[in-house]
Design a protein around this motif. Structure first.
Motif, mmCIF file in Angstrom:
data_model
loop_
_atom_site.group_PDB
_atom_site.id
_atom_site.type_symbol
_atom_site.label_atom_id
_atom_site.label_comp_id
_atom_site.label_asym_id
_atom_site.label_seq_id
_atom_site.Cartn_x
_atom_site.Cartn_y
_atom_site.Cartn_z
ATOM 1 N N LEU A 115 26.120 10.762 21.076
ATOM 2 C CA LEU A 115 24.685 10.894 20.819
ATOM 3 C C LEU A 115 24.417 11.359 19.394
ATOM 4 C CD1 LEU A 115 23.473 12.526 24.163
ATOM 5 C CD2 LEU A 115 23.021 10.181 23.360
ATOM 6 N N ALA A 116 25.205 12.329 18.931
ATOM 7 C CA ALA A 116 25.003 12.861 17.586
ATOM 8 C C ALA A 116 25.323 11.822 16.519
ATOM 9 C CB ALA A 116 25.867 14.105 17.381
ATOM 10 N N ILE A 117 26.422 11.109 16.715
ATOM 11 C CA ILE A 117 26.829 10.124 15.713
ATOM 12 C C ILE A 117 25.921 8.908 15.729
ATOM 13 C CG2 ILE A 117 28.703 8.598 14.961
ATOM 14 C CD1 ILE A 117 30.659 10.722 16.080
ATOM 15 N N VAL A 118 25.499 8.469 16.929
ATOM 16 C CA VAL A 118 24.636 7.287 16.994
ATOM 17 C C VAL A 118 23.255 7.589 16.404
ATOM 18 C CG1 VAL A 118 23.502 7.543 19.261
ATOM 19 C CG2 VAL A 118 24.175 5.268 18.442
ATOM 20 N N ALA A 119 22.829 8.839 16.461
ATOM 21 C CA ALA A 119 21.565 9.203 15.818
ATOM 22 C C ALA A 119 21.658 9.000 14.308
ATOM 23 C CB ALA A 119 21.218 10.659 16.136
ATOM 24 N N VAL A 120 22.831 9.269 13.780
ATOM 25 C CA VAL A 120 23.057 9.078 12.341
ATOM 26 C C VAL A 120 23.268 7.611 11.999
ATOM 27 C CG1 VAL A 120 24.626 9.594 10.424
ATOM 28 C CG2 VAL A 120 23.947 11.417 12.006
ATOM 29 N N THR A 121 24.065 6.911 12.810
ATOM 30 C CA THR A 121 24.353 5.507 12.495
ATOM 31 C C THR A 121 23.119 4.618 12.634
ATOM 32 O OG1 THR A 121 25.136 5.125 14.773
ATOM 33 C CG2 THR A 121 26.795 5.691 13.110
ATOM 34 N N SER A 122 22.231 4.958 13.565
ATOM 35 C CA SER A 122 20.999 4.169 13.697
ATOM 36 C C SER A 122 20.106 4.363 12.471
ATOM 37 C CB SER A 122 20.246 4.564 14.972
ATOM 38 O OG SER A 122 19.926 5.940 14.970
ATOM 39 N N THR A 123 20.059 5.596 11.973
ATOM 40 C CA THR A 123 19.321 5.852 10.735
ATOM 41 C C THR A 123 19.974 5.126 9.572
ATOM 42 O OG1 THR A 123 18.738 8.059 11.560
ATOM 43 C CG2 THR A 123 18.424 7.652 9.210
#
Length: 227
Positions: free
Chosen positions: A70-78
């Motif tokens: 969840l934490a990494i996908v929040a960054v990768t989506s941005t």
């Protein structure tokens, strides 16, 4: 952290004991004297009785994986949005910094560790990135190129590590982040001081906020331990 002095003391006591067992007549050496070869090589064997850290159960590990995702996908989506739609000084911007995979590991697999606390994450990254940007001035042909790049690539994280150790804000991924900047290409260094705010501080805040909400879902977990 408060256990470190006792731990260091125990290492010294064990080393002295093993030295005396090997040389019964040898007098104990005061701590202020230089390290002898005998005392030095005894340390290579580790601390007697020390055991490797035990693994966690499957539930804990899967929860750590879910939180990290969840934490990494929040960054990768941005990152995906900015890479395709936002430019700064003629170049694409980005949100994903490779060292933040390690930040996620600490936040969700070791949330109680002193190096995982918000102050360490934010202040450690600030220290290391500021140092890396300053060091870059001495490699850039636009400013004062007196340092070879290979030397600066080692100097920036080393100075960051020293600063974190001195202040008590140690956070290992922050040193990696300094390496990302100082050794980065034009896309990274094009951001210059903006790199500190975006992507670095943005990534820190996003991951910390998610860690607070996600970790505290489980009764046996608590994050943070202190702000």
């Amino acid at each position: 952290e408060h256990l470190l002095p006792d731990f260091r003391k125990s290492i010294g006591e064990v080393t002295e004991k093993r030295l005396l067992e090997k040389h019964p007549q040898a007098p104990a050496e005061p701590e202020h004297q230089m390290m002898t070869w005998e005392r030095y090589k005894i340390k290579f064997g580790g601390v007697p009785g020390a055991k490797p850290q035990a693994g966690n159960d499957l539930k804990y590990s899967l929860f750590a994986a879910a939180g990290s995702f969840l934490a990494i996908v929040a960054v990768t989506s941005t990152d995906d949005y900015f890479t395709n739609k936002v430019k700064f000084r003629g170049r694409e911007m980005f949100a994903l910094v490779g060292s933040f995979g390690a930040v996620a590991a600490l936040l969700f697999a070791a949330p109680q560790s002193p190096v995982s606390q918000p102050r360490n994450i934010i202040l450690g990254h600030m220290l290391c990135c500021v140092i890396a940007i300053f060091v870059d001035y001495f490699t850039s042909t636009e400013y004062l190129p007196i340092l070879p790049q290979w030397f600066a690539n080692a100097l920036a994280p080393a100075l960051g590590i020293a600063a974190m150790s001195y202040t008590g804000w140690t956070h290992p991924p922050a040193a990696a982040c300094a390496t990302v900047y100082i050794s980065g290409g034009a896309a990274v260094k094009n951001l210059h001081w903006l790199f500190l705010l975006f992507p670095v501080m943005y990534d820190c805040v996003v991951m910390i906020v998610l860690a607070v909400f996600v970790n505290n879902i489980i009764p046996s977990r608590q994050y943070p331990m202190l702000w």
